[in-house]
Design a protein around this motif. Sequence first.
Motif, mmCIF file in Angstrom:
data_model
loop_
_atom_site.group_PDB
_atom_site.id
_atom_site.type_symbol
_atom_site.label_atom_id
_atom_site.label_comp_id
_atom_site.label_asym_id
_atom_site.label_seq_id
_atom_site.Cartn_x
_atom_site.Cartn_y
_atom_site.Cartn_z
ATOM 1 N N GLN A 1 23.691 49.057 52.600
ATOM 2 C CA GLN A 1 24.915 48.659 53.706
ATOM 3 C C GLN A 1 24.337 48.123 54.777
ATOM 4 O O GLN A 1 25.162 47.354 55.373
ATOM 5 C CB GLN A 1 25.224 50.201 53.812
ATOM 6 C CG GLN A 1 26.151 50.904 52.897
ATOM 7 C CD GLN A 1 27.392 50.206 52.572
ATOM 8 O OE1 GLN A 1 27.937 50.108 51.483
ATOM 9 N NE2 GLN A 1 28.341 49.746 53.394
ATOM 10 N N GLN B 1 32.558 37.470 49.757
ATOM 11 C CA GLN B 1 33.171 39.109 49.981
ATOM 12 C C GLN B 1 33.450 39.674 49.078
ATOM 13 O O GLN B 1 33.356 40.804 49.127
ATOM 14 C CB GLN B 1 34.267 38.659 51.261
ATOM 15 C CG GLN B 1 34.774 39.886 51.746
ATOM 16 C CD GLN B 1 33.533 40.760 52.496
ATOM 17 O OE1 GLN B 1 32.822 40.099 53.608
ATOM 18 N NE2 GLN B 1 33.179 41.837 52.258
ATOM 19 N N SER B 2 34.264 39.315 48.187
ATOM 20 C CA SER B 2 34.844 40.117 47.033
ATOM 21 C C SER B 2 33.946 40.485 46.211
ATOM 22 O O SER B 2 33.674 41.725 45.649
ATOM 23 C CB SER B 2 35.882 39.411 46.064
ATOM 24 O OG SER B 2 35.302 38.207 45.372
ATOM 25 N N LEU C 1 30.657 41.263 46.937
ATOM 26 C CA LEU C 1 29.948 42.175 47.536
ATOM 27 C C LEU C 1 30.642 43.225 47.938
ATOM 28 O O LEU C 1 30.224 44.530 47.828
ATOM 29 C CB LEU C 1 29.749 41.603 49.213
ATOM 30 C CG LEU C 1 28.717 42.336 50.093
ATOM 31 C CD1 LEU C 1 27.353 42.707 49.655
ATOM 32 C CD2 LEU C 1 28.679 41.945 51.654
ATOM 33 N N SER C 2 32.159 43.150 48.089
ATOM 34 C CA SER C 2 32.866 44.536 48.174
ATOM 35 C C SER C 2 32.815 45.406 46.702
ATOM 36 O O SER C 2 32.657 46.428 46.908
ATOM 37 C CB SER C 2 34.291 44.122 48.407
ATOM 38 O OG SER C 2 34.376 43.646 49.884
ATOM 39 N N LEU C 3 32.968 44.709 45.769
ATOM 40 C CA LEU C 3 32.886 45.191 44.351
ATOM 41 C C LEU C 3 31.331 45.805 44.088
ATOM 42 O O LEU C 3 31.375 47.113 43.677
ATOM 43 C CB LEU C 3 33.145 44.197 43.416
ATOM 44 C CG LEU C 3 33.199 44.785 41.772
ATOM 45 C CD1 LEU C 3 34.091 45.736 41.671
ATOM 46 C CD2 LEU C 3 33.427 43.715 40.771
ATOM 47 N N HIS C 4 30.235 45.129 44.567
ATOM 48 C CA HIS C 4 29.138 45.809 44.406
ATOM 49 C C HIS C 4 28.848 46.926 45.132
ATOM 50 O O HIS C 4 28.113 47.937 44.927
ATOM 51 C CB HIS C 4 27.986 44.485 44.771
ATOM 52 C CG HIS C 4 26.573 44.895 44.575
ATOM 53 N ND1 HIS C 4 26.106 44.933 43.499
ATOM 54 C CD2 HIS C 4 25.596 45.109 45.825
ATOM 55 C CE1 HIS C 4 24.710 45.269 43.608
ATOM 56 N NE2 HIS C 4 24.634 45.506 44.997
ATOM 57 N N THR C 5 29.314 46.822 46.302
ATOM 58 C CA THR C 5 29.356 47.894 47.453
ATOM 59 C C THR C 5 30.192 49.374 46.724
ATOM 60 O O THR C 5 29.621 50.320 46.533
ATOM 61 C CB THR C 5 30.032 47.853 48.661
ATOM 62 O OG1 THR C 5 29.266 46.634 49.116
ATOM 63 C CG2 THR C 5 29.910 49.025 49.436
ATOM 64 N N LEU C 6 31.341 48.873 46.007
ATOM 65 C CA LEU C 6 32.188 50.099 45.494
ATOM 66 C C LEU C 6 31.438 50.643 44.204
ATOM 67 O O LEU C 6 31.305 51.887 44.174
ATOM 68 C CB LEU C 6 33.401 49.385 45.151
ATOM 69 C CG LEU C 6 34.414 50.517 44.446
ATOM 70 C CD1 LEU C 6 34.808 51.452 45.387
ATOM 71 C CD2 LEU C 6 35.697 49.673 43.648
#
Length: 166
Positions: A72, A85-86, A88-93
């Motif tokens: 994070q 960004q997409s 990274l967002s999926l990886h974070t989720l």
Amino acid sequence: MLDNFPFLNDHNLPYPDTIHPIVVHFVIAMVLFAVACDVIGYFTGNERLHEVSWWNIFIATISIFIAIIFGQFEAGLAQPYEQAQSVLSLHTLIGWSLSGILAAVTAWRYVLRRRNPKKIPFSFLGMGLVLTAVVFVQVYLGDKLVWVYGLHTVPVVEAIKEGVLR
């Protein structure tokens, strides 16, 4: 905004290189090794492998939260551009979801261990395969962030600072 932090290096980090991949590779290895030990222990009857699996999954569960904290922090410093960004967002989720899944699997494993440390049910092996699949998806996304989108690599950091990437 990050221009206000002069202590960031050419990787846009306050320390020499990314820490998230180091910790997360530790987690990946321990999870895969734990699943492998349980599968081999189940089919060979080697009870000691179940004990090895337990300790690996237990330490991996603690370590995944350390990996998420650094992930994070480093994601915030990466200044991800629009194309990345997409992913990274999926990886974070998936990373946060994986921490919950891993914690639940570890809790289940703890209950099984308390009941009978010498045996695990076949359904637990199936969950191990699901866990392995989620780990592989997460590895793919993490690799894509570094090797395709170049987050925290010097050329990409320079391009973002120069305004070439937005």
